[in-house]
Write a protein that holds these residues in place. Structure first.
Motif, PDB file in Angstrom:
ATOM      1  N   MET A 116       0.847  -1.202   0.000  1.00 46.64           N
ATOM      2  CA  MET A 116       0.000   0.000   0.000  1.00 46.64           C
ATOM      3  C   MET A 116       0.878   1.246   0.000  1.00 46.64           C
ATOM      4  N   SER A 117       0.577   2.149  -0.904  1.00 54.57           N
ATOM      5  CA  SER A 117       1.513   3.266  -1.107  1.00 54.57           C
ATOM      6  C   SER A 117       1.225   4.502  -0.239  1.00 54.57           C
ATOM      7  N   GLY A 118       0.094   4.507   0.464  1.00 52.69           N
ATOM      8  CA  GLY A 118      -0.225   5.685   1.287  1.00 52.69           C
ATOM      9  C   GLY A 118       0.560   5.723   2.584  1.00 52.69           C
ATOM     10  N   LYS A 119       0.272   6.749   3.362  1.00 62.75           N
ATOM     11  CA  LYS A 119       0.919   6.876   4.677  1.00 62.75           C
ATOM     12  C   LYS A 119      -0.153   7.010   5.749  1.00 62.75           C
ATOM     13  N   PHE A 120       0.127   6.383   6.880  1.00 62.18           N
ATOM     14  CA  PHE A 120      -0.862   6.339   7.950  1.00 62.18           C
ATOM     15  C   PHE A 120      -0.277   7.032   9.190  1.00 62.18           C
ATOM     16  N   ILE A 121      -0.908   8.134   9.585  1.00 64.45           N
ATOM     17  CA  ILE A 121      -0.418   8.924  10.722  1.00 64.45           C
ATOM     18  C   ILE A 121      -1.504   8.968  11.793  1.00 64.45           C
ATOM     19  N   THR A 122      -1.149   8.586  13.013  1.00 67.66           N
ATOM     20  CA  THR A 122      -2.159   8.640  14.081  1.00 67.66           C
ATOM     21  C   THR A 122      -1.745   9.623  15.178  1.00 67.66           C
ATOM     22  N   VAL A 172     -11.175   0.287   9.397  1.00 65.95           N
ATOM     23  CA  VAL A 172      -9.991  -0.183   8.656  1.00 65.95           C
ATOM     24  C   VAL A 172     -10.412  -0.690   7.283  1.00 65.95           C
ATOM     25  N   GLU A 173     -11.407  -1.582   7.277  1.00 64.06           N
ATOM     26  CA  GLU A 173     -11.770  -2.193   5.992  1.00 64.06           C
ATOM     27  C   GLU A 173     -12.528  -1.228   5.080  1.00 64.06           C
ATOM     28  N   GLU A 174     -13.427  -0.439   5.683  1.00 63.20           N
ATOM     29  CA  GLU A 174     -14.271   0.448   4.862  1.00 63.20           C
ATOM     30  C   GLU A 174     -13.504   1.667   4.345  1.00 63.20           C
ATOM     31  N   VAL A 175     -12.621   2.215   5.159  1.00 59.89           N
ATOM     32  CA  VAL A 175     -12.005   3.505   4.805  1.00 59.89           C
ATOM     33  C   VAL A 175     -10.475   3.465   4.683  1.00 59.89           C
ATOM     34  N   ILE A 176      -9.802   2.908   5.693  1.00 58.67           N
ATOM     35  CA  ILE A 176      -8.329   3.059   5.716  1.00 58.67           C
ATOM     36  C   ILE A 176      -7.658   2.264   4.592  1.00 58.67           C
ATOM     37  N   VAL A 177      -8.009   0.994   4.460  1.00 58.19           N
ATOM     38  CA  VAL A 177      -7.343   0.175   3.434  1.00 58.19           C
ATOM     39  C   VAL A 177      -7.547   0.771   2.036  1.00 58.19           C
ATOM     40  N   PRO A 178      -8.782   1.120   1.642  1.00 57.43           N
ATOM     41  CA  PRO A 178      -8.938   1.709   0.294  1.00 57.43           C
ATOM     42  C   PRO A 178      -8.134   2.998   0.121  1.00 57.43           C
ATOM     43  N   ALA A 179      -8.094   3.836   1.157  1.00 58.22           N
ATOM     44  CA  ALA A 179      -7.367   5.117   1.037  1.00 58.22           C
ATOM     45  C   ALA A 179      -5.860   4.878   0.910  1.00 58.22           C
ATOM     46  N   LEU A 180      -5.319   3.958   1.704  1.00 59.34           N
ATOM     47  CA  LEU A 180      -3.879   3.680   1.624  1.00 59.34           C
ATOM     48  C   LEU A 180      -3.533   3.055   0.269  1.00 59.34           C
ATOM     49  N   LYS A 181      -4.430   2.235  -0.252  1.00 58.71           N
ATOM     50  CA  LYS A 181      -4.187   1.628  -1.577  1.00 58.71           C
ATOM     51  C   LYS A 181      -4.125   2.692  -2.660  1.00 58.71           C
ATOM     52  N   LYS A 193      -3.184   7.647  -0.505  1.00 59.17           N
ATOM     53  CA  LYS A 193      -3.526   8.836   0.296  1.00 59.17           C
ATOM     54  C   LYS A 193      -2.806   8.843   1.647  1.00 59.17           C
ATOM     55  N   ILE A 194      -2.757  10.037   2.231  1.00 63.41           N
ATOM     56  CA  ILE A 194      -2.288  10.145   3.613  1.00 63.41           C
ATOM     57  C   ILE A 194      -3.534  10.034   4.489  1.00 63.41           C
ATOM     58  N   VAL A 195      -3.499   9.123   5.432  1.00 62.82           N
ATOM     59  CA  VAL A 195      -4.631   8.945   6.347  1.00 62.82           C
ATOM     60  C   VAL A 195      -4.215   9.481   7.723  1.00 62.82           C
ATOM     61  N   ILE A 196      -4.957  10.481   8.193  1.00 60.56           N
ATOM     62  CA  ILE A 196      -4.703  11.002   9.540  1.00 60.56           C
ATOM     63  C   ILE A 196      -5.825  10.498  10.434  1.00 60.56           C
ATOM     64  N   CYS A 197      -5.469   9.846  11.506  1.00 58.35           N
ATOM     65  CA  CYS A 197      -6.507   9.307  12.391  1.00 58.35           C
ATOM     66  C   CYS A 197      -6.297   9.783  13.826  1.00 58.35           C
ATOM     67  N   ASP A 198      -7.344  10.393  14.364  1.00 59.80           N
ATOM     68  CA  ASP A 198      -7.368  10.856  15.748  1.00 59.80           C
ATOM     69  C   ASP A 198      -7.681   9.624  16.605  1.00 59.80           C
ATOM     70  N   ARG A 199      -6.649   9.002  17.143  1.00 59.30           N
ATOM     71  CA  ARG A 199      -6.654   7.760  17.941  1.00 59.30           C
ATOM     72  C   ARG A 199      -6.661   6.512  17.059  1.00 59.30           C
TER      73      ARG A 199
END
Ligand code: TMP
Length: 203
Positions: free
Chosen positions: A1-7, A78-87, A90-96
Protein backbone atom coordinates in the motif's frame (compact mmCIF):
# COMPACT_ATOMS: atom_id res chain seq x y z
CA UNK A 1 0.00 0.00 0.00
CA UNK A 2 1.51 3.27 -1.11
CA UNK A 3 -0.22 5.69 1.29
CA UNK A 4 0.92 6.88 4.68
CA UNK A 5 -0.86 6.34 7.95
CA UNK A 6 -0.42 8.92 10.72
CA UNK A 7 -2.16 8.64 14.08
CA UNK A 8 -2.56 11.03 17.00
CA UNK A 9 -2.73 9.87 20.59
CA UNK A 10 -3.05 11.61 23.91
CA UNK A 11 -4.92 11.67 27.16
CA UNK A 12 -8.01 13.83 27.71
CA UNK A 13 -7.72 17.50 26.79
CA UNK A 14 -4.30 17.16 25.16
CA UNK A 15 -5.48 19.09 22.12
CA UNK A 16 -4.95 16.21 19.73
CA UNK A 17 -8.17 16.82 17.78
CA UNK A 18 -7.22 20.47 17.20
CA UNK A 19 -3.66 19.56 16.23
CA UNK A 20 -4.63 16.67 13.95
CA UNK A 21 -7.15 18.87 12.14
CA UNK A 22 -4.57 21.64 11.72
CA UNK A 23 -2.19 19.10 10.18
CA UNK A 24 -4.93 17.82 7.87
CA UNK A 25 -5.70 21.33 6.61
CA UNK A 26 -2.00 22.11 6.19
CA UNK A 27 -1.31 18.97 4.14
CA UNK A 28 -4.33 19.65 1.94
CA UNK A 29 -3.08 23.16 1.29
CA UNK A 30 0.25 21.60 0.29
CA UNK A 31 -1.63 19.58 -2.35
CA UNK A 32 -1.52 16.14 -0.70
CA UNK A 33 -4.43 13.74 -0.96
CA UNK A 34 -5.34 13.33 2.67
CA UNK A 35 -8.30 12.07 4.67
CA UNK A 36 -9.19 12.74 8.30
CA UNK A 37 -10.69 10.14 10.61
CA UNK A 38 -11.44 9.82 14.29
CA UNK A 39 -11.83 6.81 16.55
CA UNK A 40 -14.21 5.49 17.52
CA UNK A 41 -16.27 6.61 14.55
CA UNK A 42 -15.82 7.81 11.00
CA UNK A 43 -18.16 5.18 9.56
CA UNK A 44 -21.93 4.94 9.96
CA UNK A 45 -21.59 1.90 12.22
CA UNK A 46 -18.57 3.29 14.05
CA UNK A 47 -20.40 6.49 14.99
CA UNK A 48 -23.26 4.39 16.42
CA UNK A 49 -20.77 2.36 18.46
CA UNK A 50 -19.19 5.64 19.62
CA UNK A 51 -22.52 6.82 21.03
CA UNK A 52 -22.88 3.58 23.02
CA UNK A 53 -19.32 3.81 24.34
CA UNK A 54 -19.41 7.44 25.43
CA UNK A 55 -22.95 7.58 26.84
CA UNK A 56 -22.59 8.09 30.64
CA UNK A 57 -25.88 6.21 31.14
CA UNK A 58 -24.24 2.97 29.94
CA UNK A 59 -22.76 2.24 33.35
CA UNK A 60 -23.06 -1.54 32.96
CA UNK A 61 -20.61 -1.93 30.05
CA UNK A 62 -17.95 -4.37 31.24
CA UNK A 63 -14.24 -3.80 30.44
CA UNK A 64 -14.11 -6.73 27.97
CA UNK A 65 -17.27 -5.53 26.22
CA UNK A 66 -15.85 -1.99 26.07
CA UNK A 67 -12.59 -3.29 24.58
CA UNK A 68 -14.40 -5.30 21.91
CA UNK A 69 -16.68 -2.40 20.99
CA UNK A 70 -13.66 -0.14 20.36
CA UNK A 71 -12.15 -2.95 18.30
CA UNK A 72 -15.39 -3.49 16.37
CA UNK A 73 -15.58 0.18 15.38
CA UNK A 74 -11.90 -0.01 14.37
CA UNK A 75 -12.38 -3.13 12.23
CA UNK A 76 -15.19 -1.40 10.32
CA UNK A 77 -13.10 1.72 9.74
CA UNK A 78 -9.99 -0.18 8.66
CA UNK A 79 -11.77 -2.19 5.99
CA UNK A 80 -14.27 0.45 4.86
CA UNK A 81 -12.00 3.50 4.80
CA UNK A 82 -8.33 3.06 5.72
CA UNK A 83 -7.34 0.17 3.43
CA UNK A 84 -8.94 1.71 0.29
CA UNK A 85 -7.37 5.12 1.04
CA UNK A 86 -3.88 3.68 1.62
CA UNK A 87 -4.19 1.63 -1.58
CA UNK A 88 -4.92 4.87 -3.46
CA UNK A 89 -1.75 6.40 -2.02
CA UNK A 90 -3.53 8.84 0.30
CA UNK A 91 -2.29 10.14 3.61
CA UNK A 92 -4.63 8.94 6.35
CA UNK A 93 -4.70 11.00 9.54
CA UNK A 94 -6.51 9.31 12.39
CA UNK A 95 -7.37 10.86 15.75
CA UNK A 96 -6.65 7.76 17.94
CA UNK A 97 -6.05 4.12 16.95
CA UNK A 98 -4.98 0.85 18.57
CA UNK A 99 -2.60 2.55 21.04
CA UNK A 100 -5.68 4.14 22.63
CA UNK A 101 -7.05 0.69 23.48
CA UNK A 102 -3.68 -0.36 24.91
CA UNK A 103 -3.58 2.80 27.04
CA UNK A 104 -7.24 3.16 28.10
CA UNK A 105 -8.42 -0.46 28.34
CA UNK A 106 -5.02 -2.14 28.85
CA UNK A 107 -3.07 0.09 31.21
CA UNK A 108 -6.18 1.96 32.39
CA UNK A 109 -8.64 -0.88 33.05
CA UNK A 110 -6.27 -3.84 33.36
CA UNK A 111 -7.30 -5.78 30.25
CA UNK A 112 -4.45 -8.07 29.16
CA UNK A 113 -2.03 -6.25 26.85
CA UNK A 114 -1.33 -9.53 25.08
CA UNK A 115 -5.04 -10.03 24.40
CA UNK A 116 -5.45 -6.46 23.09
CA UNK A 117 -2.48 -6.92 20.75
CA UNK A 118 -3.84 -10.16 19.39
CA UNK A 119 -7.44 -8.90 18.95
CA UNK A 120 -5.91 -5.72 17.56
CA UNK A 121 -4.06 -7.65 14.85
CA UNK A 122 -7.34 -9.28 13.87
CA UNK A 123 -9.34 -6.02 13.88
CA UNK A 124 -6.76 -3.95 12.00
CA UNK A 125 -5.64 -6.62 9.51
CA UNK A 126 -2.16 -5.94 10.86
CA UNK A 127 -2.13 -2.33 9.67
CA UNK A 128 0.15 -0.14 11.79
CA UNK A 129 0.73 3.61 11.62
CA UNK A 130 3.87 4.89 9.89
CA UNK A 131 3.98 7.59 12.55
CA UNK A 132 2.15 8.09 15.85
CA UNK A 133 2.26 11.45 17.55
CA UNK A 134 1.63 11.29 21.28
CA UNK A 135 0.71 14.71 22.63
CA UNK A 136 1.76 14.67 26.25
CA UNK A 137 0.20 16.92 28.85
CA UNK A 138 -0.10 16.59 32.65
CA UNK A 139 -3.34 14.78 33.44
CA UNK A 140 -4.84 17.48 35.68
CA UNK A 141 -4.14 20.20 33.11
CA UNK A 142 -5.78 18.06 30.42
CA UNK A 143 -8.90 17.29 32.44
CA UNK A 144 -9.36 21.01 33.08
CA UNK A 145 -9.73 21.45 29.30
CA UNK A 146 -12.71 19.04 29.19
CA UNK A 147 -16.17 20.58 29.23
CA UNK A 148 -18.54 20.40 32.20
CA UNK A 149 -20.61 17.59 30.70
CA UNK A 150 -18.28 14.64 30.81
CA UNK A 151 -18.62 11.48 28.70
CA UNK A 152 -18.42 7.97 30.17
CA UNK A 153 -14.63 7.79 29.87
CA UNK A 154 -13.86 11.37 30.95
CA UNK A 155 -15.90 10.72 34.11
CA UNK A 156 -13.33 8.18 35.36
CA UNK A 157 -11.03 8.94 38.29
CA UNK A 158 -7.85 10.99 38.20
CA UNK A 159 -5.93 7.81 39.05
CA UNK A 160 -7.42 6.07 36.00
CA UNK A 161 -6.35 8.90 33.70
CA UNK A 162 -2.89 8.86 35.23
CA UNK A 163 -2.59 5.13 34.43
CA UNK A 164 -3.61 5.95 30.84
CA UNK A 165 -0.88 8.57 30.50
CA UNK A 166 1.74 6.30 32.11
CA UNK A 167 0.62 3.59 29.68
CA UNK A 168 1.19 5.88 26.71
CA UNK A 169 4.67 6.73 27.98
CA UNK A 170 5.45 3.01 28.29
CA UNK A 171 4.26 2.45 24.72
CA UNK A 172 6.40 5.34 23.48
CA UNK A 173 9.43 3.72 25.13
CA UNK A 174 8.60 0.35 23.62
CA UNK A 175 8.13 1.72 20.07
CA UNK A 176 10.49 4.70 19.83
CA UNK A 177 10.73 4.48 16.03
CA UNK A 178 6.99 4.85 15.50
CA UNK A 179 5.68 6.77 18.52
CA UNK A 180 7.03 10.29 18.95
CA UNK A 181 6.27 12.22 22.12
CA UNK A 182 5.56 15.93 21.84
CA UNK A 183 5.12 17.93 25.02
CA UNK A 184 2.09 20.16 24.53
CA UNK A 185 3.04 23.82 24.38
CA UNK A 186 0.71 26.59 25.59
CA UNK A 187 0.95 28.05 22.11
CA UNK A 188 -0.81 25.71 19.74
CA UNK A 189 1.20 26.96 16.75
CA UNK A 190 4.46 25.90 18.39
CA UNK A 191 3.09 22.40 18.94
CA UNK A 192 1.92 22.31 15.32
CA UNK A 193 5.37 23.25 14.01
CA UNK A 194 6.92 20.32 15.92
CA UNK A 195 4.28 17.99 14.46
CA UNK A 196 4.96 19.16 10.89
CA UNK A 197 8.70 18.51 11.37
CA UNK A 198 8.00 14.90 12.31
CA UNK A 199 5.50 14.41 9.49
CA UNK A 200 7.97 15.75 6.92
CA UNK A 201 10.24 12.78 7.61
CA UNK A 202 7.47 10.30 6.86
CA UNK A 203 5.70 11.63 3.76
P1 TMP B 1 -12.02 11.35 21.87
O1 TMP B 1 -12.50 12.05 23.11
O2 TMP B 1 -10.56 11.51 21.62
O3 TMP B 1 -12.86 11.58 20.67
O4 TMP B 1 -12.11 9.75 22.19
C1 TMP B 1 -13.21 9.19 22.70
C2 TMP B 1 -12.96 8.58 24.05
O5 TMP B 1 -12.78 7.16 23.91
C3 TMP B 1 -11.74 9.08 24.81
O6 TMP B 1 -12.13 9.25 26.17
C4 TMP B 1 -10.76 7.95 24.73
C5 TMP B 1 -11.63 6.74 24.60
N1 TMP B 1 -11.04 5.61 23.86
C6 TMP B 1 -10.76 4.43 24.55
O7 TMP B 1 -10.98 4.34 25.75
N2 TMP B 1 -10.27 3.37 23.83
C7 TMP B 1 -10.04 3.41 22.49
O8 TMP B 1 -9.59 2.43 21.90
C8 TMP B 1 -10.34 4.66 21.79
C9 TMP B 1 -10.12 4.75 20.33
C10 TMP B 1 -10.84 5.72 22.53
Amino acid sequence: MSGKFITFEGSEGSGKSTQSKLLYQYLRRQGYKVIYLREPGSTKIGEKIRRILLDPRNKSILPVCETLLYMAARAQMVEEVIVPALKKGKIVICDRFLDSTLAYQGYGLGISIKAIKSIGDFATQGIRPDLTIFLDLAVKAGLRQCGKTKDRIEERSLRYHQRVREGYLKLAKAYPGRIKVIKVDDHKNKTQIKIRELVKDVI
